[in-house]
Design an enzyme around this catalytic site. Structure first.
Site, PDB file in Angstrom:
ATOM      1  N   GLU A 180      26.409  46.555  62.645  1.00 58.31           N
ATOM      2  CA  GLU A 180      27.419  47.360  63.331  1.00 58.31           C
ATOM      3  C   GLU A 180      28.409  47.954  62.334  1.00 58.31           C
ATOM      4  O   GLU A 180      29.430  48.507  62.723  1.00 58.31           O
ATOM      5  CB  GLU A 180      28.150  46.503  64.380  1.00 58.31           C
ATOM      6  CG  GLU A 180      27.221  46.080  65.515  1.00 58.31           C
ATOM      7  CD  GLU A 180      27.937  45.392  66.661  1.00 58.31           C
ATOM      8  OE1 GLU A 180      29.120  45.062  66.511  1.00 58.31           O
ATOM      9  OE2 GLU A 180      27.294  45.201  67.705  1.00 58.31           O
ATOM     10  N   ARG A 221      31.658  44.499  61.789  1.00 55.33           N
ATOM     11  CA  ARG A 221      31.732  45.950  61.746  1.00 55.33           C
ATOM     12  C   ARG A 221      32.122  46.536  60.391  1.00 55.33           C
ATOM     13  O   ARG A 221      32.651  47.624  60.319  1.00 55.33           O
ATOM     14  CB  ARG A 221      32.665  46.428  62.873  1.00 55.33           C
ATOM     15  CG  ARG A 221      32.072  46.042  64.197  1.00 55.33           C
ATOM     16  CD  ARG A 221      32.903  46.269  65.427  1.00 55.33           C
ATOM     17  NE  ARG A 221      32.222  45.584  66.511  1.00 55.33           N
ATOM     18  CZ  ARG A 221      32.345  44.290  66.794  1.00 55.33           C
ATOM     19  NH1 ARG A 221      33.184  43.538  66.109  1.00 55.33           N
ATOM     20  NH2 ARG A 221      31.651  43.733  67.745  1.00 55.33           N
ATOM     21  N   ASP A 241      35.419  42.092  83.519  1.00 54.56           N
ATOM     22  CA  ASP A 241      35.175  42.077  82.075  1.00 54.56           C
ATOM     23  C   ASP A 241      35.283  43.487  81.485  1.00 54.56           C
ATOM     24  O   ASP A 241      34.463  43.901  80.661  1.00 54.56           O
ATOM     25  CB  ASP A 241      33.801  41.452  81.752  1.00 54.56           C
ATOM     26  CG  ASP A 241      33.607  41.212  80.259  1.00 54.56           C
ATOM     27  OD1 ASP A 241      34.568  41.404  79.492  1.00 54.56           O
ATOM     28  OD2 ASP A 241      32.488  40.856  79.865  1.00 54.56           O
ATOM     29  N   ASN A 287      31.903  51.890  76.066  1.00 51.10           N
ATOM     30  CA  ASN A 287      32.187  50.574  75.518  1.00 51.10           C
ATOM     31  C   ASN A 287      32.693  50.748  74.099  1.00 51.10           C
ATOM     32  O   ASN A 287      33.157  51.829  73.749  1.00 51.10           O
ATOM     33  CB  ASN A 287      30.930  49.685  75.639  1.00 51.10           C
ATOM     34  CG  ASN A 287      31.272  48.204  75.720  1.00 51.10           C
ATOM     35  OD1 ASN A 287      31.773  47.624  74.769  1.00 51.10           O
ATOM     36  ND2 ASN A 287      31.008  47.602  76.867  1.00 51.10           N
ATOM     37  N   TRP A 288      32.581  49.702  73.286  1.00 45.88           N
ATOM     38  CA  TRP A 288      33.246  49.725  71.987  1.00 45.88           C
ATOM     39  C   TRP A 288      32.759  50.804  71.021  1.00 45.88           C
ATOM     40  O   TRP A 288      33.517  51.182  70.125  1.00 45.88           O
ATOM     41  CB  TRP A 288      33.173  48.345  71.333  1.00 45.88           C
ATOM     42  CG  TRP A 288      31.787  47.966  70.909  1.00 45.88           C
ATOM     43  CD1 TRP A 288      30.860  47.332  71.669  1.00 45.88           C
ATOM     44  CD2 TRP A 288      31.171  48.228  69.649  1.00 45.88           C
ATOM     45  NE1 TRP A 288      29.695  47.190  70.970  1.00 45.88           N
ATOM     46  CE2 TRP A 288      29.854  47.730  69.723  1.00 45.88           C
ATOM     47  CE3 TRP A 288      31.591  48.848  68.476  1.00 45.88           C
ATOM     48  CZ2 TRP A 288      28.963  47.825  68.668  1.00 45.88           C
ATOM     49  CZ3 TRP A 288      30.702  48.948  67.417  1.00 45.88           C
ATOM     50  CH2 TRP A 288      29.401  48.436  67.523  1.00 45.88           C
TER      51      TRP A 288
END
Lengths: 301, 526
Positions: free
Chosen positions: B81, B124, B291, B378-379
């Protein structure tokens, strides 16, 4: 036998002694000690353990426990082990490690034999910090930075030069004898780092000195970090990195010898050498203590 | 005097070489504030996290001829990532317990730092500042390495007991290294001195007893924790503020045990860079039971909004809403759905609070909600192009069903909730797009439909050449026209892509790099 060789022999004796005593500093502190290893301190038993290890364990774990093709190092300079104590290593050998390729050897070897293997691994794990050599370490530090000119190439805790290997954790990575050899012998074995991230493209770990003549005639000296048929990655003696295309290079001369002087037994007096060793065998960066609950895990999704 | 001695003496002589070949490693504050477009110094490219590069050698007109220049295989790695960080021709890629410094023009290794044990957890990448590279270890440390050699310099753990880092790329600003995670007492952000590793400040996402916001957790529910923070954020030097998203409250799918808004879960927070003190917060999802963390990168832009020059913060949130916030005050200006179905709210109050629609609390038999727990995004990072004034992101259209374990609502008895599933109704099923939004209104401008994979796509990169780069999780790396979304080029990397791309220039050639599974690819024009 001159004073210098006494110092060497003395250091070697310390290594031998330390191998049997306290090779378990650093790893995962706080682990239960478990039953005592009856083979510790018994040189013959350790040799028998080595023989069994070499017949049985090297295919996966490598010679001297320094990692093989199929399994991690059981003795590595990073001194971070999942199995720290002799009892834990004994358990792994006898019962295997579930959900891994590590099989149980309890059916093949007696407890007595397994303790001997464990005693051998115990000794492998020892490094200089377990028994630092005698001498005036403060004076040794002065010699390191001044008369010895070690800081011209080496770095300790971010001070010094970048050309050679970083020595901040030298005593945690090398045995005393290995340090002595590096200072006094032109040909000496450098142990692998034993990492479990296998690598097929490791940069050169030899610090091969090169003299590069560029197409425009300029000449530069340094150590080779890596190379292929089309490019060179060279760290210059000016502490700068040079990324070069071979097409723009006229000549690469591979120096036949390491930059590392190996005549410290002649450059230094026996007392100075002893003091330098006292300093070097104390260069140690202790790993941070283990976290409760084991390894760090991945973040939540 | 033999060769060897000549060389020894050469150590003391600093010879001059061609400047083009020499690579220094001294990233200054000035370079971080105004990066050379040839470099990619931060996870998000620049402090404003626009992921927009000023490089324009690769254009909509020539990107079709782009080709792979090299591949670096990180043996034993997977699910990378990391965003490739590049400074003056040297690239740094990482996962837990390993950093590789590469010649960014050839992919050849310059140095590697690794330590046991091998760890393929999601991480990351690195931060870089001065002559140091900052990486994460698998046992919850930030480690500073010498950028020229990989020599370790310092290593630091979270200063509060029971806390652990969770894999963000260390973020460097003004001599501080910032990392985050969770643990006892919930998520946190911590800053360390970049030279020494000494802790400077520690901010907890869940306020302790006596602190403002603590009352938003019923009883002792604040002790449940949650609010993990596992992605870095953005920085406004003029405001001396950093902007971070926070994670979901715990337990994820059951709210009975934690009545209240549960601050500062699922929020965007602005913290003072020097002290870590909270300047403002905006909670995207009060009392979340789906979530829907706020890990989506806050993007900072300065633009004209309704006739006035404004300093804005943009976020497309996992909960399906696109937010435009005045980042000087935290006041919400726009909050609007960016996907076709957002059924859990019927709009926002003037204060920016969602007006809930009933029926979306997780149940034992399952309750349908759009978007799903996986989120409308999302991220993986979005991008903003100041030329087109468009906001580019990976969008997931679809709905999900959320369950709880037990109907028992007594404190501590309701369980954590089991999980969620994507909606089985075909027209509500997961569908991925690269989408362009008008940045200040959130209105859709174009869509590029991707093959769905039931996983998020990777991050997006914008370039001044008018090209958007967006990977697909199943391995295709794609170039799109920033104005129309039309596909212009693609390359099958052969592995799952779960990372964001970056771009840089070496010796006059622009490269685009992306990690795919265990490999790092670099592309350029022929």
């Amino acid at each position: 036998m001159n004073k210098y060789s006494i110092a060497i022999v003395g250091a070697a004796a310390l290594v031998a002694a330390s191998a049997g005593v306290s090779a378990q500093r650093g790893g995962r502190g706080g682990a239960p000690a478990g039953p005592a290893n009856p083979a510790i301190g018994n040189q013959q038993a350790i040799q028998e353990g080595e023989a069994i290890y070499n017949q049985t364990c090297t295919a996966c774990h490598g010679k001297d426990g320094s990692a093989g093709e199929m399994a991690p190092a059981v003795a590595a300079p990073s001194r971070r082990y999942n199995r720290v104590t002799d009892a834990q290593v004994f358990d792994a050998v006898k019962n295997g490690i579930p959900q891994t390729q590590m099989p149980p050897f309890g059916g093949r070897f007696s407890d007595d034999q397994i303790w001997k293997i464990v005693a051998y691994i115990h000794g492998l794990r020892g490094t200089a910090i377990d028994a630092p050599t005698q001498g005036n370490a403060a004076n040794g530090e002065q010699i390191f930075w001044n008369k010895g000119q070690c800081g011209t190439c080496h770095m300790i805790n971010a001070k010094g030069s970048l050309l050679g290997p970083d020595l901040s954790n030298l005593a945690g990575m090398r045995k005393t004898q290995s340090i002595v050899n590096a200072l006094t012998k032109e040909i000496h074995r450098i142990p692998g780092d034993g990492g479990t991230h296998d690598s097929v493209l490791m940069p050169l770990q030899t610090y091969q000195p090169v003299r590069v003549t560029l197409a425009d005639g300029k000449v530069m000296n340094g150590v080779l970090r890596n190379e292929d048929s089309f490019s060179l990655q060279v760290f210059g003696t000016d502490n700068q990195l040079y990324l070069l295309e071979r097409a723009k290079v006229k000549e690469v001369y591979y120096q036949p010898k390491s930059l590392m002087p190996t005549d410290y037994d002649k450059r230094l007096t026996p007392q100075e050498f002893q003091d330098l060793m006292a300093f070097l065998t104390r260069l140690y960066v202790a790993p941070l203590p283990p976290l409760p609950g084991g390894r760090g895990g991945p973040p939540p999704a | 005097m033999d060769q060897y001695r000549q060389l020894r003496s050469a150590v003391f002589v600093c010879l001059l070489f061609s400047a083009a070949a020499m690579v220094a490693a001294q990233v200054t504050d000035q370079e971080l504030l105004n990066p050379d477009p040839n470099d990619w110094l931060l996870y998000s490219g620049t402090y404003n996290s626009q992921r927009h590069s000023l490089l324009k050698q690769i254009t909509t007109g020539n990107v079709a001829t782009m080709q792979a220049k090299w591949v670096f295989h990180m043996f034993g790695a997977k699910d990378l990532e990391a965003v490739p960080i590049v400074y003056k021709g040297v690239m740094y890629v990482a996962q837990y317990n390993r950093v590789h410094a590469l010649d960014a023009a050839t992919g050849r290794v310059i140095w590697e730092w690794q330590r046991q044990p091998a760890n393929v957890g999601w991480q990351r990448g690195v931060g870089i500042y001065n002559n140091k590279v900052y990486a994460m270890t698998g046992d919850s440390s930030v480690i500073a390495l010498d950028a020229r050699t990989g020599n370790p310099i310092w290593e630091a753990r979270p200063s509060q007991e029971g806390k652990r880092f969770q894999g963000p790329a260390p973020f460097v600003a003004k001599g501080k290294v910032i990392a985050s995670g969770s643990g006892q007492g919930g998520g946190f952000i911590e800053a360390f001195d970049s030279e020494t590793g000494k802790p400077v400040w520690h901010w907890n996402a869940i306020p302790g007893p006596g602190e403002p916001g603590h009352e938003t957790w019923a009883g002792d529910s604040w002790k449940n924790g949650g609010t993990p923070i596992w992605v870095s954020g953005s920085y406004d030097p003029q405001m001396n503020a950093i902007f971070w998203g926070t994670g979901q409250p715990s337990p994820d799918f059951v709210g009975d045990n934690r009545e209240g808004d549960n601050l500062y879960s699922d929020s965007i927070v602005a913290l003072d860079l020097d002290t870590g003190k909270l300047k403002w917060h905006y909670q995207n999802t009060p009392h979340d039971v789906h979530d829907w963390d706020s890990m989506e990168m806050p993007v900072l832009i300065d633009t004209v909004y309704q006739g006035q020059p404004r300093k804005l913060l943009l976020q497309a949130n996992r909960n399906g809403m696109y937010y435009v916030i005045d980042r000087t005050t935290g006041k919400l200006l726009v909050g609007t759905p960016f996907v076709s179905r957002v059924d859990w709210n019927k709009g926002l109050s003037p204060e920016g609070r969602p007006i809930l629609t009933p029926g979306h609390e997780p149940t034992v038999t399952g309750a349908k909600t759009c978007p799903s727990t996986a989120g409308a995004t999302n991220w993986p990072s979005p991008a903003y192009n100041p030329d087109t004034k468009l906001f580019y992101l990976i969008v997931q259209e679809g709905c999900g069903i959320t369950f709880r374990q037990s109907a028992n609502t007594q404190a501590g008895q309701g369980g954590s909730g089991t999980a969620y599933m994507e909606s089985p109704v075909p027209e509500e099923n997961w569908q991925l797009f690269v989408r362009a939004l008008d940045a200040t209104t959130g209105k859709k401008v174009w869509d590029y439909q991707q093959v769905s994979s039931h996983h998020y796509g990777p991050g997006v990169l914008s370039t001044a050449g008018g090209v958007i780069f967006a990977g697909e999780q199943q391995g295709e790396f794609t170039a799109l026209d920033a104005k129309s979304g039309k596909p212009l080029w693609h390359f099958n990397t052969g592995g799952l892509i779960t990372a964001g791309p970056s771009t840089y220039m070496v010796d006059g050639k622009q490269y685009v790099a992306i990690a795919s599974y265990a490999n790092v690819f670099a592309f350029a024009l022929p």
